[in-house]
Design a protein around this motif. Structure first.
Motif, PDB file in Angstrom:
ATOM      1  N   GLN A 168       0.744  -1.262   0.070  1.00 30.35           N
ATOM      2  CA  GLN A 168       0.047   0.140   0.208  1.00 30.35           C
ATOM      3  C   GLN A 168       0.841   1.296  -0.026  1.00 30.35           C
ATOM      4  OE1 GLN A 168      -3.282   0.327  -0.259  1.00 30.35           O
ATOM      5  NE2 GLN A 168      -3.579  -1.902  -0.664  1.00 30.35           N
ATOM      6  N   GLY A 201      -1.368  -2.970  -4.127  1.00 27.10           N
ATOM      7  CA  GLY A 201      -1.940  -3.521  -3.342  1.00 27.10           C
ATOM      8  C   GLY A 201      -2.053  -5.121  -3.705  1.00 27.10           C
ATOM      9  N   ASN A 236      -6.288  -0.469  -6.752  1.00 29.28           N
ATOM     10  CA  ASN A 236      -5.812  -1.132  -5.631  1.00 29.28           C
ATOM     11  C   ASN A 236      -6.547  -2.159  -5.527  1.00 29.28           C
ATOM     12  OD1 ASN A 236      -5.336  -1.485  -2.841  1.00 29.28           O
ATOM     13  ND2 ASN A 236      -5.429   0.592  -2.397  1.00 29.28           N
ATOM     14  N   GLY A 238      -6.056  -4.326  -2.768  1.00 23.94           N
ATOM     15  CA  GLY A 238      -6.357  -4.478  -1.331  1.00 23.94           C
ATOM     16  C   GLY A 238      -5.504  -5.281  -0.179  1.00 23.94           C
ATOM     17  N   TRP A 239      -4.525  -5.936  -0.639  1.00 24.15           N
ATOM     18  CA  TRP A 239      -3.504  -6.400   0.235  1.00 24.15           C
ATOM     19  C   TRP A 239      -2.713  -5.355   1.051  1.00 24.15           C
ATOM     20  CZ3 TRP A 239      -2.759 -10.725   2.690  1.00 24.15           C
ATOM     21  CH2 TRP A 239      -1.438 -10.856   3.141  1.00 24.15           C
ATOM     22  N   GLU A 258     -11.035   2.774  -1.033  1.00 29.11           N
ATOM     23  CA  GLU A 258      -9.837   2.679  -1.894  1.00 29.11           C
ATOM     24  C   GLU A 258     -10.355   2.309  -3.356  1.00 29.11           C
ATOM     25  OE1 GLU A 258      -7.061   3.951  -1.160  1.00 29.11           O
ATOM     26  OE2 GLU A 258      -7.214   4.439   0.572  1.00 29.11           O
ATOM     27  N   VAL A 260     -11.344  -0.683  -4.153  1.00 27.92           N
ATOM     28  CA  VAL A 260     -10.713  -1.917  -4.553  1.00 27.92           C
ATOM     29  C   VAL A 260     -11.398  -2.798  -5.661  1.00 27.92           C
ATOM     30  CG1 VAL A 260      -9.979  -3.925  -3.465  1.00 27.92           C
ATOM     31  CG2 VAL A 260      -9.526  -1.885  -2.342  1.00 27.92           C
TER      32      VAL A 260
END
Length: 453
Positions: A168, A201, A236, A238-239, A258, A260
């Motif tokens: 991120q 992400g 993004n 997500g991770w 975000e 995602v």
């Protein structure tokens, strides 16, 4: 409340006129004795171009298996998952004979990753130029797949180098998909001016392919939620906050904030997805407009059929289950031939005689004699039952997947003798709903939709 003793479905197959079509997969060995092949590409010369993780780059003739080593990189650092990884060839190779390679190296105690470009002189690789350097590396989570897009830019997948927060961090090149010009400069239309970051992400993406303007990537999850994603500019994925779909309160909040992108397929338990190709050819018509995904942990080829938008998975088939061991990469030639590389010498597999190897796959549809009887019973009280009659001795296995492609259950019953059999199944963990059941009997596979009430 879920019913505790609901008969789901019973299927009887094999009346006098019944038959079923099955895809028969044959394997032809192309080359043996390789050391953890990581990338396999179809070259403009009609040979397979291959990286091996210890540092060797070769050309392998797809018919004879003849191997010609064209480079051995002396500064490659290989430990765990690090080493010589992805490779890409310039699309106009006759005029620009450039070979792009990713590998890890060591600077003191640091493991770092770099993207380099070689020039091929018809016999060897030389004139190495560093395009991007000092990407964080580690003994795990190094990515790194390369892909040249139709606009002649280079995509690079990087892992988080075992530091999840980097995924991120927009200032870090780790845990990203990066985009470079082929000379190593930053494209003017990247989402962050002056930065190679194309998307963020990511935990550890190791598959990358493009078709019709859509970029697909496969990515390793932690102990859940392996993924296939569609990669888009500036998005993004997500991770480490989001694993797989946005399906917990914390994940949904982060996903909303975000924007995602959720995966188009996810797997729990994990399968360790790796090489990925879009199959557009009609050479194997059953696979046309599917993603071909090879897996390490699950040791199989997964065929993900897409809908007409090419953005949704509508079916999933599994091949080579355990037959070759861990599978690292898949390659599709311009005329639709399919090649797969094993990864049994990577420190996590069990090498077999001749490993590692590259094989070619061919598929035919043929009439398979039906089983005289199969019945399936699944319930949510913990008691499932599979009954069948085997006309001959064979290894038997059963797999359930939900309709999103998530793997719900596996059963392996070993080699069973000719005759009638009844197998008790532990089903207490199954949620109510529809599942795709795949019964494997020797080399034959049978599919059936089943319902858990």
């Amino acid at each position: 409340m879920l019913a505790r003793s609901a008969l789901v479905i019973a299927v009887v197959v094999g009346v006098a006129t019944a038959s079923c079509n099955a895809q028969i997969l044959s394997v032809r060995t192309v080359a043996t004795g390789l050391d953890t092949p990581w990338e396999v590409l179809w070259g403009p010369d009609g040979w397979l171009w291959v990286t091996e993780r210890a540092g060797r780059i070769s050309r392998i003739h797809p018919e004879t298996g003849q191997q010609q080593v064209i480079a051995t990189l002396g500064d490659v650092y290989e430990q765990g998952e690090s080493g010589l990884l992805g490779m890409a060839l310039h699309p106009n190779f006759a005029d620009s004979p450039y070979v792009f390679v990713a590998y890890t190296w060591r600077d003191g105690s640091q493991i770092l990753e770099r993207i380099v470009r070689f020039t091929y002189d018809g016999a060897t690789l030389g004139d190495m130029r560093i395009l991007l350097d000092r990407i964080p590396g580690a003994t795990i989570h190094d990515g790194c797949r390369l892909l040249i897009l139709p606009d002649h830019t280079l995509l690079v997948t990087t892992g988080d180098a075992n530091v999840p927060s980097r995924a991120q961090d927009r200032q870090s090149a780790a845990g990203k998909v990066l985009r470079l010009n082929l000379d190593g400069t930053i494209p003017a239309d990247n989402p962050i001016p002056g930065s190679p970051v194309w998307s963020l992400g990511h935990r550890n993406a190791q598959g990358l392919t493009v078709f019709g303007g859509i970029v697909y990537s496969s990515e390793h999850g932690p102990n859940s939620d392996d993924e296939v994603n569609i990669i888009e500019r500036g998005r993004n994925y997500g991770w480490p906050t989001v694993m797989g779909y946005c399906d917990s309160p914390t994940e949904r909040t982060f996903c909303d904030q975000e924007q995602v992108v959720e995966p188009i397929a996810a797997w729990t338990p994990t399968i360790a997805p790796c090489g990925l190709e879009y199959y557009a050819s009609d050479r194997i018509p059953q696979w046309q407009h599917s993603l071909l995904l090879v897996t390490l942990k699950a040791a199989r080829l997964v065929v993900l059929r897409l809908d007409s938008t090419r953005r949704r998975v509508v079916s999933e088939q599994h091949f080579l289950v355990g037959e070759l061991g861990r599978l690292r990469d898949v390659c599709v030639s311009p005329d639709g031939r399919v090649f797969v590389a094993t990864s049994n010498r990577d420190g996590r597999g069990t090498p077999r005689s001749g490993d590692d190897r590259i094989v070619e796959l061919t598929v035919a549809t043929s009439e398979v004699p039906p089983l005289r009887q199969i019945s399936w019973q699944f319930s949510t009280d913990g008691s499932g039952l599979l009954q069948l009659f085997l006309p001959h001795a064979a290894a038997v296995g059963l797999e359930l997947a939900d309709l999103r492609g998530g793997h719900a259950a596996f059963w392996h019953f070993g080699t069973c003798a000719e005759g009638s059999h009844a197998f008790q199944l532990e089903t207490s963990h199954l949620a109510r709903g529809a599942y795709c059941a795949m019964l494997t009997i020797g080399a034959e596979r049978y599919h059936q939709l089943v319902l858990v009430h």
